[in-house]
Design a protein around this motif. Structure first.
Motif, PDB file in Angstrom:
ATOM      1  N   GLU A  67      -5.199  -4.366  -0.248  1.00 18.78           N
ATOM      2  CA  GLU A  67      -4.241  -4.950   0.693  1.00 18.78           C
ATOM      3  C   GLU A  67      -3.232  -5.825  -0.046  1.00 18.78           C
ATOM      4  N   ALA A  98     -11.211  -3.691  -0.429  1.00 18.75           N
ATOM      5  CA  ALA A  98     -10.189  -3.729   0.616  1.00 18.75           C
ATOM      6  C   ALA A  98      -9.194  -4.859   0.412  1.00 18.75           C
ATOM      7  N   VAL A 155       2.235   1.113   3.466  1.00 20.87           N
ATOM      8  CA  VAL A 155       1.435   2.318   3.691  1.00 20.87           C
ATOM      9  C   VAL A 155      -0.045   1.994   3.536  1.00 20.87           C
ATOM     10  N   GLN A 156      -0.888   2.946   3.910  1.00 25.64           N
ATOM     11  CA  GLN A 156      -2.326   2.811   3.715  1.00 25.64           C
ATOM     12  C   GLN A 156      -2.682   3.206   2.283  1.00 25.64           C
ATOM     13  N   PRO A 157      -3.835   2.737   1.786  1.00 28.78           N
ATOM     14  CA  PRO A 157      -4.199   3.030   0.390  1.00 28.78           C
ATOM     15  C   PRO A 157      -4.172   4.519   0.031  1.00 28.78           C
ATOM     16  N   ASP A 158      -4.652   5.365   0.947  1.00 29.21           N
ATOM     17  CA  ASP A 158      -4.704   6.792   0.629  1.00 29.21           C
ATOM     18  C   ASP A 158      -3.358   7.490   0.823  1.00 29.21           C
ATOM     19  N   GLU A 159      -2.336   6.751   1.252  1.00 30.43           N
ATOM     20  CA  GLU A 159      -1.003   7.309   1.456  1.00 30.43           C
ATOM     21  C   GLU A 159      -0.018   6.915   0.350  1.00 30.43           C
TER      22      GLU A 159
END
Length: 585
Positions: A401, A397, A322-326
Protein backbone atom coordinates in the motif's frame (compact mmCIF):
# COMPACT_ATOMS: atom_id res chain seq x y z
CA UNK A 1 19.12 2.87 -12.60
CA UNK A 2 22.55 2.80 -14.19
CA UNK A 3 25.31 0.91 -12.56
CA UNK A 4 28.88 1.41 -13.71
CA UNK A 5 31.80 -0.95 -13.32
CA UNK A 6 35.38 -0.40 -14.39
CA UNK A 7 34.87 -0.44 -18.14
CA UNK A 8 31.15 -1.16 -18.44
CA UNK A 9 29.37 2.14 -18.79
CA UNK A 10 25.99 0.77 -17.80
CA UNK A 11 24.60 -2.56 -16.74
CA UNK A 12 21.43 -1.70 -18.55
CA UNK A 13 23.27 -0.22 -21.56
CA UNK A 14 21.67 2.76 -23.22
CA UNK A 15 22.16 4.00 -26.76
CA UNK A 16 21.47 7.16 -28.75
CA UNK A 17 21.55 8.55 -32.28
CA UNK A 18 24.80 10.17 -33.44
CA UNK A 19 25.07 13.47 -35.29
CA UNK A 20 25.67 13.70 -39.01
CA UNK A 21 29.28 14.20 -39.97
CA UNK A 22 30.39 17.56 -41.24
CA UNK A 23 30.44 17.70 -45.00
CA UNK A 24 33.17 20.13 -45.99
CA UNK A 25 36.74 20.59 -44.83
CA UNK A 26 40.26 21.05 -46.05
CA UNK A 27 42.15 17.97 -47.17
CA UNK A 28 44.20 17.44 -43.99
CA UNK A 29 41.03 17.62 -41.86
CA UNK A 30 39.27 15.02 -43.99
CA UNK A 31 42.34 12.79 -43.89
CA UNK A 32 42.56 13.00 -40.10
CA UNK A 33 38.83 12.31 -39.70
CA UNK A 34 39.07 9.23 -41.90
CA UNK A 35 42.05 7.97 -39.92
CA UNK A 36 40.17 8.61 -36.69
CA UNK A 37 37.25 6.47 -37.85
CA UNK A 38 39.64 3.58 -38.47
CA UNK A 39 41.21 4.21 -35.08
CA UNK A 40 37.82 3.92 -33.39
CA UNK A 41 37.34 0.48 -34.94
CA UNK A 42 40.70 -0.68 -33.60
CA UNK A 43 39.85 0.75 -30.18
CA UNK A 44 36.62 -1.22 -30.02
CA UNK A 45 38.28 -4.43 -31.14
CA UNK A 46 40.78 -4.09 -28.29
CA UNK A 47 38.01 -3.21 -25.84
CA UNK A 48 36.02 -6.35 -26.65
CA UNK A 49 39.01 -8.63 -26.15
CA UNK A 50 39.48 -7.51 -22.55
CA UNK A 51 35.76 -6.97 -21.89
CA UNK A 52 33.86 -9.87 -23.54
CA UNK A 53 30.86 -9.42 -21.21
CA UNK A 54 30.43 -5.84 -22.39
CA UNK A 55 30.78 -7.04 -25.98
CA UNK A 56 27.98 -9.55 -25.49
CA UNK A 57 25.65 -6.98 -23.98
CA UNK A 58 26.12 -4.50 -26.80
CA UNK A 59 25.46 -7.18 -29.41
CA UNK A 60 29.02 -8.11 -30.47
CA UNK A 61 29.09 -11.90 -30.09
CA UNK A 62 32.55 -12.98 -31.21
CA UNK A 63 33.65 -13.47 -27.58
CA UNK A 64 30.43 -14.86 -26.04
CA UNK A 65 32.17 -18.04 -24.87
CA UNK A 66 34.88 -16.23 -22.86
CA UNK A 67 34.72 -15.37 -19.17
CA UNK A 68 37.61 -13.23 -17.86
CA UNK A 69 38.94 -14.15 -14.42
CA UNK A 70 38.95 -11.04 -12.18
CA UNK A 71 42.52 -10.97 -10.87
CA UNK A 72 45.64 -8.81 -10.89
CA UNK A 73 46.61 -10.04 -14.34
CA UNK A 74 43.32 -9.02 -15.97
CA UNK A 75 43.43 -5.65 -14.21
CA UNK A 76 46.95 -5.08 -15.51
CA UNK A 77 45.78 -5.84 -19.05
CA UNK A 78 43.07 -3.22 -18.66
CA UNK A 79 45.59 -0.66 -17.42
CA UNK A 80 47.91 -1.42 -20.31
CA UNK A 81 45.03 -0.97 -22.74
CA UNK A 82 44.07 2.39 -21.23
CA UNK A 83 47.62 3.71 -21.33
CA UNK A 84 48.14 2.70 -24.94
CA UNK A 85 44.79 4.23 -25.89
CA UNK A 86 45.54 7.55 -24.20
CA UNK A 87 48.98 7.66 -25.82
CA UNK A 88 47.59 6.98 -29.29
CA UNK A 89 44.71 9.45 -28.86
CA UNK A 90 47.34 12.11 -28.36
CA UNK A 91 48.46 11.61 -31.96
CA UNK A 92 45.25 13.23 -33.22
CA UNK A 93 44.70 16.97 -33.47
CA UNK A 94 41.32 17.46 -31.79
CA UNK A 95 40.61 20.60 -33.83
CA UNK A 96 40.99 18.69 -37.09
CA UNK A 97 38.15 16.28 -36.26
CA UNK A 98 34.48 16.63 -37.15
CA UNK A 99 32.00 17.55 -34.41
CA UNK A 100 31.07 13.88 -34.24
CA UNK A 101 34.72 12.87 -33.93
CA UNK A 102 35.43 15.45 -31.23
CA UNK A 103 32.70 14.03 -29.00
CA UNK A 104 33.95 10.48 -29.58
CA UNK A 105 37.48 11.62 -28.71
CA UNK A 106 36.27 13.13 -25.42
CA UNK A 107 34.27 10.00 -24.56
CA UNK A 108 37.16 7.62 -25.19
CA UNK A 109 39.62 9.80 -23.30
CA UNK A 110 37.27 10.16 -20.34
CA UNK A 111 36.50 6.44 -20.19
CA UNK A 112 40.15 5.46 -20.23
CA UNK A 113 40.92 7.96 -17.46
CA UNK A 114 37.89 6.72 -15.52
CA UNK A 115 39.10 3.14 -15.84
CA UNK A 116 42.57 4.04 -14.56
CA UNK A 117 41.05 5.92 -11.64
CA UNK A 118 38.76 3.01 -10.82
CA UNK A 119 41.59 0.50 -10.76
CA UNK A 120 44.17 2.65 -9.02
CA UNK A 121 42.25 4.98 -6.72
CA UNK A 122 38.71 3.74 -6.13
CA UNK A 123 39.63 0.03 -6.03
CA UNK A 124 36.02 -1.15 -5.75
CA UNK A 125 37.20 -4.66 -6.60
CA UNK A 126 38.50 -4.84 -3.02
CA UNK A 127 35.30 -3.78 -1.26
CA UNK A 128 32.28 -4.33 -3.55
CA UNK A 129 31.18 -7.99 -3.63
CA UNK A 130 28.34 -7.13 -6.04
CA UNK A 131 30.93 -6.17 -8.68
CA UNK A 132 31.54 -9.91 -9.11
CA UNK A 133 28.41 -11.18 -10.80
CA UNK A 134 28.33 -13.31 -13.95
CA UNK A 135 24.57 -13.91 -14.01
CA UNK A 136 23.48 -10.91 -16.09
CA UNK A 137 25.56 -11.80 -19.15
CA UNK A 138 24.55 -15.47 -19.01
CA UNK A 139 20.89 -14.47 -18.77
CA UNK A 140 21.38 -12.21 -21.77
CA UNK A 141 22.82 -15.07 -23.83
CA UNK A 142 19.93 -17.28 -22.78
CA UNK A 143 17.09 -14.83 -23.36
CA UNK A 144 18.08 -12.71 -26.37
CA UNK A 145 17.33 -14.34 -29.72
CA UNK A 146 20.26 -12.89 -31.68
CA UNK A 147 21.51 -16.31 -32.87
CA UNK A 148 20.08 -19.87 -33.05
CA UNK A 149 19.41 -21.30 -29.60
CA UNK A 150 21.81 -24.23 -30.08
CA UNK A 151 24.71 -21.87 -30.80
CA UNK A 152 23.86 -19.60 -27.86
CA UNK A 153 23.64 -22.53 -25.46
CA UNK A 154 26.97 -23.93 -26.61
CA UNK A 155 28.59 -20.54 -25.98
CA UNK A 156 26.83 -20.50 -22.61
CA UNK A 157 28.34 -23.93 -21.89
CA UNK A 158 31.88 -22.90 -22.82
CA UNK A 159 31.63 -19.65 -20.87
CA UNK A 160 30.57 -21.57 -17.74
CA UNK A 161 33.93 -23.36 -17.59
CA UNK A 162 35.59 -20.55 -15.62
CA UNK A 163 32.73 -19.77 -13.22
CA UNK A 164 34.10 -21.76 -10.23
CA UNK A 165 37.54 -20.15 -10.66
CA UNK A 166 35.92 -16.74 -11.17
CA UNK A 167 34.23 -16.82 -7.77
CA UNK A 168 37.20 -18.30 -5.95
CA UNK A 169 39.26 -15.42 -7.33
CA UNK A 170 36.58 -12.95 -6.23
CA UNK A 171 36.88 -14.25 -2.70
CA UNK A 172 40.65 -13.63 -2.79
CA UNK A 173 40.24 -10.01 -3.97
CA UNK A 174 37.79 -8.83 -1.32
CA UNK A 175 39.18 -7.07 1.73
CA UNK A 176 36.85 -5.79 4.46
CA UNK A 177 33.98 -5.28 1.97
CA UNK A 178 31.10 -2.86 2.48
CA UNK A 179 28.38 -4.61 4.50
CA UNK A 180 25.53 -3.14 2.43
CA UNK A 181 27.13 -4.22 -0.84
CA UNK A 182 27.75 -7.66 0.63
CA UNK A 183 24.03 -8.00 1.41
CA UNK A 184 23.17 -6.83 -2.13
CA UNK A 185 25.51 -9.40 -3.67
CA UNK A 186 23.98 -12.17 -1.57
CA UNK A 187 20.45 -11.19 -2.66
CA UNK A 188 21.34 -10.92 -6.35
CA UNK A 189 23.21 -14.23 -6.48
CA UNK A 190 20.57 -16.08 -4.50
CA UNK A 191 17.82 -14.67 -6.69
CA UNK A 192 19.63 -15.12 -9.99
CA UNK A 193 21.04 -18.63 -9.63
CA UNK A 194 17.85 -19.98 -11.24
CA UNK A 195 19.38 -19.00 -14.60
CA UNK A 196 21.70 -22.01 -14.13
CA UNK A 197 19.50 -24.25 -11.98
CA UNK A 198 16.36 -24.24 -14.14
CA UNK A 199 16.34 -21.72 -17.03
CA UNK A 200 19.29 -23.29 -18.82
CA UNK A 201 17.79 -26.78 -18.56
CA UNK A 202 14.43 -25.52 -19.83
CA UNK A 203 16.15 -23.99 -22.86
CA UNK A 204 18.09 -27.19 -23.58
CA UNK A 205 14.80 -29.09 -23.88
CA UNK A 206 13.91 -26.92 -26.88
CA UNK A 207 17.02 -27.92 -28.86
CA UNK A 208 18.14 -30.89 -30.95
CA UNK A 209 21.50 -31.10 -29.17
CA UNK A 210 22.38 -34.80 -28.65
CA UNK A 211 21.54 -36.16 -25.19
CA UNK A 212 25.14 -37.01 -24.18
CA UNK A 213 26.17 -33.43 -24.96
CA UNK A 214 23.14 -32.09 -23.09
CA UNK A 215 24.16 -34.06 -20.03
CA UNK A 216 27.66 -32.55 -20.08
CA UNK A 217 26.11 -29.12 -20.32
CA UNK A 218 23.75 -29.82 -17.42
CA UNK A 219 26.61 -31.14 -15.30
CA UNK A 220 28.57 -27.94 -15.87
CA UNK A 221 25.49 -25.84 -15.11
CA UNK A 222 25.22 -27.62 -11.76
CA UNK A 223 28.86 -26.85 -10.98
CA UNK A 224 28.20 -23.23 -11.91
CA UNK A 225 25.12 -23.01 -9.73
CA UNK A 226 27.06 -24.55 -6.85
CA UNK A 227 29.81 -21.94 -7.32
CA UNK A 228 27.30 -19.11 -7.30
CA UNK A 229 25.54 -20.41 -4.20
CA UNK A 230 28.92 -21.06 -2.66
CA UNK A 231 29.92 -17.43 -3.19
CA UNK A 232 26.71 -16.25 -1.54
CA UNK A 233 27.30 -18.64 1.36
CA UNK A 234 30.91 -17.49 1.67
CA UNK A 235 29.76 -13.87 1.84
CA UNK A 236 27.20 -14.74 4.50
CA UNK A 237 29.78 -16.53 6.61
CA UNK A 238 32.83 -14.33 6.09
CA UNK A 239 34.35 -12.61 9.12
CA UNK A 240 34.33 -8.88 8.53
CA UNK A 241 34.91 -7.06 11.80
CA UNK A 242 36.02 -3.81 10.16
CA UNK A 243 33.99 -3.36 6.95
CA UNK A 244 34.70 -0.39 4.73
CA UNK A 245 32.09 2.35 5.04
CA UNK A 246 29.71 2.54 2.10
CA UNK A 247 30.32 6.32 2.07
CA UNK A 248 32.63 7.08 -0.82
CA UNK A 249 34.24 10.14 0.79
CA UNK A 250 34.56 13.65 -0.63
CA UNK A 251 37.75 13.18 -2.63
CA UNK A 252 36.69 9.97 -4.37
CA UNK A 253 33.19 11.38 -4.87
CA UNK A 254 34.47 14.47 -6.67
CA UNK A 255 36.63 12.35 -8.96
CA UNK A 256 33.86 9.87 -9.71
CA UNK A 257 31.42 12.71 -10.44
CA UNK A 258 33.93 14.26 -12.83
CA UNK A 259 34.33 11.05 -14.83
CA UNK A 260 30.81 9.68 -14.58
CA UNK A 261 28.58 12.76 -14.84
CA UNK A 262 30.96 14.88 -16.94
CA UNK A 263 29.06 18.04 -16.05
CA UNK A 264 30.15 21.60 -16.69
CA UNK A 265 29.49 22.14 -12.96
CA UNK A 266 31.14 20.75 -9.84
CA UNK A 267 29.32 18.44 -7.39
CA UNK A 268 29.09 21.34 -4.92
CA UNK A 269 27.51 23.61 -7.55
CA UNK A 270 24.95 20.95 -8.52
CA UNK A 271 24.17 20.42 -4.84
CA UNK A 272 23.69 24.16 -4.30
CA UNK A 273 21.40 24.37 -7.35
CA UNK A 274 19.37 21.44 -6.00
CA UNK A 275 18.88 23.23 -2.68
CA UNK A 276 17.51 26.28 -4.53
CA UNK A 277 15.32 24.12 -6.77
CA UNK A 278 13.80 22.48 -3.68
CA UNK A 279 12.77 25.91 -2.38
CA UNK A 280 11.17 26.79 -5.73
CA UNK A 281 9.26 23.51 -5.89
CA UNK A 282 7.89 23.98 -2.38
CA UNK A 283 6.62 27.42 -3.38
CA UNK A 284 4.87 26.09 -6.50
CA UNK A 285 3.45 23.08 -4.67
CA UNK A 286 1.98 25.34 -2.00
CA UNK A 287 0.29 27.40 -4.71
CA UNK A 288 -1.40 24.37 -6.26
CA UNK A 289 -2.31 22.91 -2.86
CA UNK A 290 -4.13 26.11 -1.90
CA UNK A 291 -5.96 26.03 -5.23
CA UNK A 292 -7.05 22.41 -4.71
CA UNK A 293 -7.91 22.58 -1.01
CA UNK A 294 -11.60 23.59 -1.39
CA UNK A 295 -12.18 20.84 -3.98
CA UNK A 296 -11.04 18.08 -1.63
CA UNK A 297 -11.56 19.52 1.86
CA UNK A 298 -14.46 21.94 1.41
CA UNK A 299 -14.57 24.53 4.13
CA UNK A 300 -12.22 22.69 6.49
CA UNK A 301 -9.50 24.91 7.94
CA UNK A 302 -6.38 25.04 5.74
CA UNK A 303 -3.10 24.28 7.56
CA UNK A 304 -0.94 27.36 8.06
CA UNK A 305 2.27 25.33 7.81
CA UNK A 306 3.23 25.07 4.10
CA UNK A 307 4.76 21.60 4.26
CA UNK A 308 1.78 20.29 6.22
CA UNK A 309 -0.60 21.75 3.66
CA UNK A 310 1.26 20.18 0.73
CA UNK A 311 1.58 16.88 2.58
CA UNK A 312 -2.15 16.64 3.27
CA UNK A 313 -3.04 17.36 -0.33
CA UNK A 314 -0.55 14.85 -1.70
CA UNK A 315 -1.66 12.24 0.82
CA UNK A 316 -5.26 12.68 -0.32
CA UNK A 317 -4.41 12.42 -4.02
CA UNK A 318 -2.14 9.41 -3.40
CA UNK A 319 -5.11 7.29 -2.33
CA UNK A 320 -5.97 6.89 -6.03
CA UNK A 321 -3.85 3.96 -7.17
CA UNK A 322 -4.04 0.53 -8.80
CA UNK A 323 -4.17 -2.77 -6.93
CA UNK A 324 -0.93 -4.72 -6.38
CA UNK A 325 -1.74 -7.32 -9.02
CA UNK A 326 -2.62 -4.59 -11.55
CA UNK A 327 0.69 -2.72 -11.39
CA UNK A 328 2.28 -4.23 -14.49
CA UNK A 329 -0.92 -4.24 -16.58
CA UNK A 330 -1.55 -0.59 -15.70
CA UNK A 331 1.91 0.30 -17.03
CA UNK A 332 1.24 -1.62 -20.25
CA UNK A 333 -2.00 0.32 -20.74
CA UNK A 334 -0.20 3.66 -20.51
CA UNK A 335 2.15 3.09 -23.45
CA UNK A 336 -0.30 3.60 -26.35
CA UNK A 337 -1.79 6.67 -24.66
CA UNK A 338 1.61 8.33 -24.33
CA UNK A 339 2.49 7.48 -27.91
CA UNK A 340 -0.72 9.04 -29.17
CA UNK A 341 -0.11 12.24 -27.20
CA UNK A 342 3.45 12.69 -28.48
CA UNK A 343 2.23 12.25 -32.04
CA UNK A 344 -0.70 14.63 -31.61
CA UNK A 345 1.55 17.37 -30.27
CA UNK A 346 4.35 16.63 -32.79
CA UNK A 347 7.00 16.60 -30.04
CA UNK A 348 9.34 14.19 -31.86
CA UNK A 349 9.17 11.21 -34.17
CA UNK A 350 8.49 7.80 -32.63
CA UNK A 351 9.40 4.78 -34.73
CA UNK A 352 6.39 2.40 -34.74
CA UNK A 353 8.50 -0.55 -35.90
CA UNK A 354 10.45 -0.87 -32.63
CA UNK A 355 8.60 -2.93 -29.98
CA UNK A 356 8.56 -2.13 -26.27
CA UNK A 357 8.03 -5.23 -24.12
CA UNK A 358 6.76 -4.72 -20.57
CA UNK A 359 7.99 -7.57 -18.38
CA UNK A 360 8.51 -8.54 -14.76
CA UNK A 361 11.95 -7.44 -13.58
CA UNK A 362 14.38 -10.41 -13.83
CA UNK A 363 15.67 -11.70 -10.50
CA UNK A 364 19.31 -10.97 -11.33
CA UNK A 365 18.43 -7.25 -11.71
CA UNK A 366 16.57 -6.99 -8.41
CA UNK A 367 17.62 -5.02 -5.38
CA UNK A 368 18.19 -1.44 -6.51
CA UNK A 369 15.45 0.10 -8.68
CA UNK A 370 11.80 -0.83 -9.25
CA UNK A 371 11.55 0.13 -12.92
CA UNK A 372 14.09 0.33 -15.72
CA UNK A 373 14.48 0.03 -19.48
CA UNK A 374 17.05 -2.16 -21.22
CA UNK A 375 17.75 -1.92 -24.91
CA UNK A 376 19.46 -4.07 -27.54
CA UNK A 377 23.02 -3.09 -28.27
CA UNK A 378 24.25 -1.20 -31.32
CA UNK A 379 25.33 -4.47 -32.98
CA UNK A 380 21.94 -6.05 -32.32
CA UNK A 381 19.42 -3.61 -33.73
CA UNK A 382 16.57 -6.13 -34.02
CA UNK A 383 16.44 -7.12 -30.35
CA UNK A 384 13.65 -6.23 -27.96
CA UNK A 385 13.57 -3.18 -25.72
CA UNK A 386 12.29 -4.15 -22.27
CA UNK A 387 10.43 -2.12 -19.66
CA UNK A 388 11.39 -4.04 -16.50
CA UNK A 389 8.79 -3.68 -13.74
CA UNK A 390 9.42 -4.83 -10.19
CA UNK A 391 6.88 -7.29 -8.82
CA UNK A 392 4.84 -6.66 -5.66
CA UNK A 393 4.10 -10.36 -5.31
CA UNK A 394 4.55 -11.56 -1.75
CA UNK A 395 4.80 -8.08 -0.28
CA UNK A 396 3.08 -7.47 3.07
CA UNK A 397 -0.15 -5.49 2.59
CA UNK A 398 1.15 -2.41 4.40
CA UNK A 399 4.35 -2.28 2.36
CA UNK A 400 2.48 -2.74 -0.92
CA UNK A 401 0.00 0.00 0.00
CA UNK A 402 2.82 2.39 0.84
CA UNK A 403 4.56 1.64 -2.48
CA UNK A 404 1.37 2.06 -4.50
CA UNK A 405 0.52 5.34 -2.81
CA UNK A 406 3.94 6.53 -3.93
CA UNK A 407 3.22 5.30 -7.49
CA UNK A 408 -0.36 6.53 -7.52
CA UNK A 409 -2.40 7.11 -10.68
CA UNK A 410 -0.62 10.41 -11.39
CA UNK A 411 2.93 9.32 -10.59
CA UNK A 412 2.47 6.06 -12.49
CA UNK A 413 1.85 8.08 -15.65
CA UNK A 414 4.93 10.20 -15.03
CA UNK A 415 6.97 7.05 -14.39
CA UNK A 416 5.91 5.73 -17.80
CA UNK A 417 6.87 9.04 -19.43
CA UNK A 418 10.29 8.84 -17.79
CA UNK A 419 11.04 5.18 -18.50
CA UNK A 420 9.23 4.75 -21.80
CA UNK A 421 7.66 7.47 -23.95
CA UNK A 422 9.14 9.92 -24.72
CA UNK A 423 11.82 9.15 -22.12
CA UNK A 424 14.32 6.30 -22.05
CA UNK A 425 12.64 3.98 -24.55
CA UNK A 426 12.24 6.68 -27.18
CA UNK A 427 15.79 7.80 -26.70
CA UNK A 428 16.99 4.20 -26.95
CA UNK A 429 15.27 3.78 -30.29
CA UNK A 430 17.04 6.87 -31.58
CA UNK A 431 20.27 5.51 -30.16
CA UNK A 432 20.16 2.25 -32.03
CA UNK A 433 20.22 4.19 -35.30
CA UNK A 434 23.48 5.79 -34.30
CA UNK A 435 26.35 5.71 -36.79
CA UNK A 436 28.68 6.28 -33.82
CA UNK A 437 29.40 3.09 -31.90
CA UNK A 438 31.55 5.04 -29.45
CA UNK A 439 28.58 7.14 -28.34
CA UNK A 440 26.42 4.06 -28.12
CA UNK A 441 28.86 2.19 -25.92
CA UNK A 442 30.41 4.97 -23.82
CA UNK A 443 27.20 6.95 -23.34
CA UNK A 444 26.82 9.60 -20.65
CA UNK A 445 24.47 8.62 -17.84
CA UNK A 446 23.57 12.18 -16.86
CA UNK A 447 22.43 12.97 -20.40
CA UNK A 448 20.44 9.73 -20.44
CA UNK A 449 18.66 10.32 -17.14
CA UNK A 450 18.45 14.07 -17.69
CA UNK A 451 16.59 13.51 -20.96
CA UNK A 452 14.04 11.29 -19.20
CA UNK A 453 13.41 13.91 -16.50
CA UNK A 454 13.28 16.69 -19.07
CA UNK A 455 10.58 14.87 -21.06
CA UNK A 456 8.32 14.73 -18.01
CA UNK A 457 8.27 18.52 -17.83
CA UNK A 458 8.00 18.83 -21.61
CA UNK A 459 4.89 16.63 -21.69
CA UNK A 460 3.10 18.64 -19.01
CA UNK A 461 4.12 21.94 -20.60
CA UNK A 462 2.39 20.76 -23.76
CA UNK A 463 -0.87 19.89 -22.02
CA UNK A 464 -0.46 16.29 -20.92
CA UNK A 465 -2.92 15.68 -18.10
CA UNK A 466 -5.13 18.53 -19.37
CA UNK A 467 -3.18 21.00 -17.22
CA UNK A 468 -4.96 19.66 -14.15
CA UNK A 469 -3.46 21.14 -10.99
CA UNK A 470 -3.42 17.61 -9.52
CA UNK A 471 -1.05 16.42 -12.23
CA UNK A 472 1.20 19.46 -11.89
CA UNK A 473 1.33 19.08 -8.12
CA UNK A 474 2.28 15.43 -8.45
CA UNK A 475 4.90 16.16 -11.10
CA UNK A 476 6.46 18.77 -8.85
CA UNK A 477 6.56 16.08 -6.17
CA UNK A 478 8.20 13.70 -8.66
CA UNK A 479 10.68 16.35 -9.79
CA UNK A 480 11.42 17.03 -6.14
CA UNK A 481 12.53 13.42 -5.93
CA UNK A 482 15.26 14.00 -8.55
CA UNK A 483 16.31 17.11 -6.68
CA UNK A 484 16.43 15.31 -3.35
CA UNK A 485 18.31 12.41 -4.95
CA UNK A 486 21.14 14.88 -5.55
CA UNK A 487 20.94 16.35 -2.06
CA UNK A 488 20.89 12.91 -0.42
CA UNK A 489 23.66 11.42 -2.55
CA UNK A 490 26.03 14.33 -2.02
CA UNK A 491 25.23 14.67 1.69
CA UNK A 492 25.59 10.96 2.40
CA UNK A 493 28.75 10.22 0.43
CA UNK A 494 30.70 13.39 1.17
CA UNK A 495 29.29 13.94 4.66
CA UNK A 496 27.63 12.14 7.52
CA UNK A 497 23.91 12.25 6.70
CA UNK A 498 22.26 9.32 8.50
CA UNK A 499 19.41 7.02 7.51
CA UNK A 500 17.13 8.79 9.99
CA UNK A 501 17.95 12.18 8.47
CA UNK A 502 17.46 10.88 4.92
CA UNK A 503 14.12 9.29 5.71
CA UNK A 504 12.94 12.38 7.58
CA UNK A 505 13.81 14.69 4.69
CA UNK A 506 12.28 12.43 2.07
CA UNK A 507 9.03 11.85 3.96
CA UNK A 508 8.63 15.36 5.44
CA UNK A 509 10.12 17.65 2.78
CA UNK A 510 9.82 15.48 -0.35
CA UNK A 511 6.46 13.93 0.64
CA UNK A 512 7.53 10.39 -0.15
CA UNK A 513 6.03 7.26 1.34
CA UNK A 514 7.96 5.37 4.00
CA UNK A 515 8.67 2.45 1.65
CA UNK A 516 10.10 4.78 -0.99
CA UNK A 517 12.28 6.57 1.56
CA UNK A 518 13.57 3.27 2.93
CA UNK A 519 14.36 2.06 -0.59
CA UNK A 520 16.22 5.29 -1.35
CA UNK A 521 18.42 4.78 1.69
CA UNK A 522 19.17 1.27 0.48
CA UNK A 523 19.96 2.61 -2.96
CA UNK A 524 22.29 5.37 -1.76
CA UNK A 525 24.10 2.83 0.39
CA UNK A 526 24.89 0.60 -2.61
CA UNK A 527 25.46 3.24 -5.31
CA UNK A 528 27.22 6.58 -5.49
CA UNK A 529 27.04 9.58 -7.86
CA UNK A 530 24.43 7.97 -10.14
CA UNK A 531 21.57 9.49 -8.12
CA UNK A 532 22.84 12.97 -9.02
CA UNK A 533 22.59 12.29 -12.75
CA UNK A 534 18.83 12.88 -12.91
CA UNK A 535 18.87 16.45 -11.71
CA UNK A 536 22.25 17.45 -13.13
CA UNK A 537 21.35 16.23 -16.62
CA UNK A 538 17.85 17.71 -16.46
CA UNK A 539 19.15 21.10 -15.34
CA UNK A 540 21.73 21.26 -18.12
CA UNK A 541 19.16 20.30 -20.78
CA UNK A 542 16.64 22.90 -19.57
CA UNK A 543 19.39 25.53 -19.51
CA UNK A 544 20.45 24.52 -23.02
CA UNK A 545 16.89 24.71 -24.34
CA UNK A 546 16.49 28.24 -23.04
CA UNK A 547 19.85 29.29 -24.46
CA UNK A 548 19.05 27.69 -27.81
CA UNK A 549 15.65 29.40 -27.94
CA UNK A 550 17.38 32.71 -27.33
CA UNK A 551 19.91 31.95 -30.06
CA UNK A 552 17.35 31.16 -32.80
CA UNK A 553 14.62 33.49 -31.56
CA UNK A 554 11.13 32.70 -30.25
CA UNK A 555 9.54 32.90 -33.70
CA UNK A 556 11.92 30.35 -35.25
CA UNK A 557 12.16 28.02 -32.26
CA UNK A 558 10.35 24.70 -32.71
CA UNK A 559 10.34 22.18 -29.89
CA UNK A 560 10.47 19.14 -32.18
CA UNK A 561 13.52 20.56 -33.96
CA UNK A 562 15.27 21.14 -30.65
CA UNK A 563 14.45 17.65 -29.33
CA UNK A 564 15.59 15.83 -32.44
CA UNK A 565 18.68 17.99 -32.89
CA UNK A 566 19.63 17.36 -29.27
CA UNK A 567 19.22 13.58 -29.61
CA UNK A 568 21.09 13.75 -32.90
CA UNK A 569 24.35 14.51 -31.12
CA UNK A 570 24.29 11.15 -29.41
CA UNK A 571 24.71 10.23 -25.77
CA UNK A 572 27.37 12.83 -25.15
CA UNK A 573 27.68 14.91 -21.99
CA UNK A 574 25.32 17.86 -22.27
CA UNK A 575 28.23 20.27 -21.94
CA UNK A 576 29.61 19.08 -25.30
CA UNK A 577 26.20 19.12 -26.98
CA UNK A 578 25.71 22.67 -25.71
CA UNK A 579 28.98 23.80 -27.24
CA UNK A 580 27.90 22.47 -30.62
CA UNK A 581 24.28 23.64 -30.57
CA UNK A 582 25.15 27.13 -29.37
CA UNK A 583 28.27 27.76 -31.42
CA UNK A 584 28.14 30.57 -33.92
CA UNK A 585 27.89 29.48 -37.54
Amino acid sequence: MIKKSVLIVAAALTFFIGCKKDGAGVAPQQKDSTAFGAYEERFLDGLWKINPDLATQVGYHKYDSILIIPNADSRQKQLTFTRKTLDSLGNFDLNSLTDNGKIDYHLMENQMQYTQWGLQQEKAYEWDPSAYNVIGTFAFILNEKYEPLDKRLRNFYMKMLNIPVYYKEAEKQLKNPVAELTALAIDQHTGGVSVFESDFADSLKKTTIPQPEKQKMLDRAKLSADAIKGYAAWLKGMKNDHPRSFRLGKELYQDKFKYEVQSASTPQQIYNAAIERKKYLHKEMAKYSKQLWPKYFGKAAMPTDTLELIGKMIDTLSAKHVQPDEFQSAISAQIPKLTAFVKSKDLLYIDPSKPLVVRKEPAYMAGVAGASVTSPGPYDKTGNTYFNVGSLSGWPAAKAESYLREYNQYILQILCIHEAIPGHYTQLVYANKSPSLIKSILGNGAMIEGWAVYTEQMMLENGYGNNEPEMWLMWYKWNLRSVCNTIVDYSVHTGTMTKEQVVKMLTHEAFQQQAEADNKWKRVSVTSVQLTSYYSGYKEIIDLREAYKKKVGDKLFKLKDFNEKFLGYGSAPVKYISELMLKKK
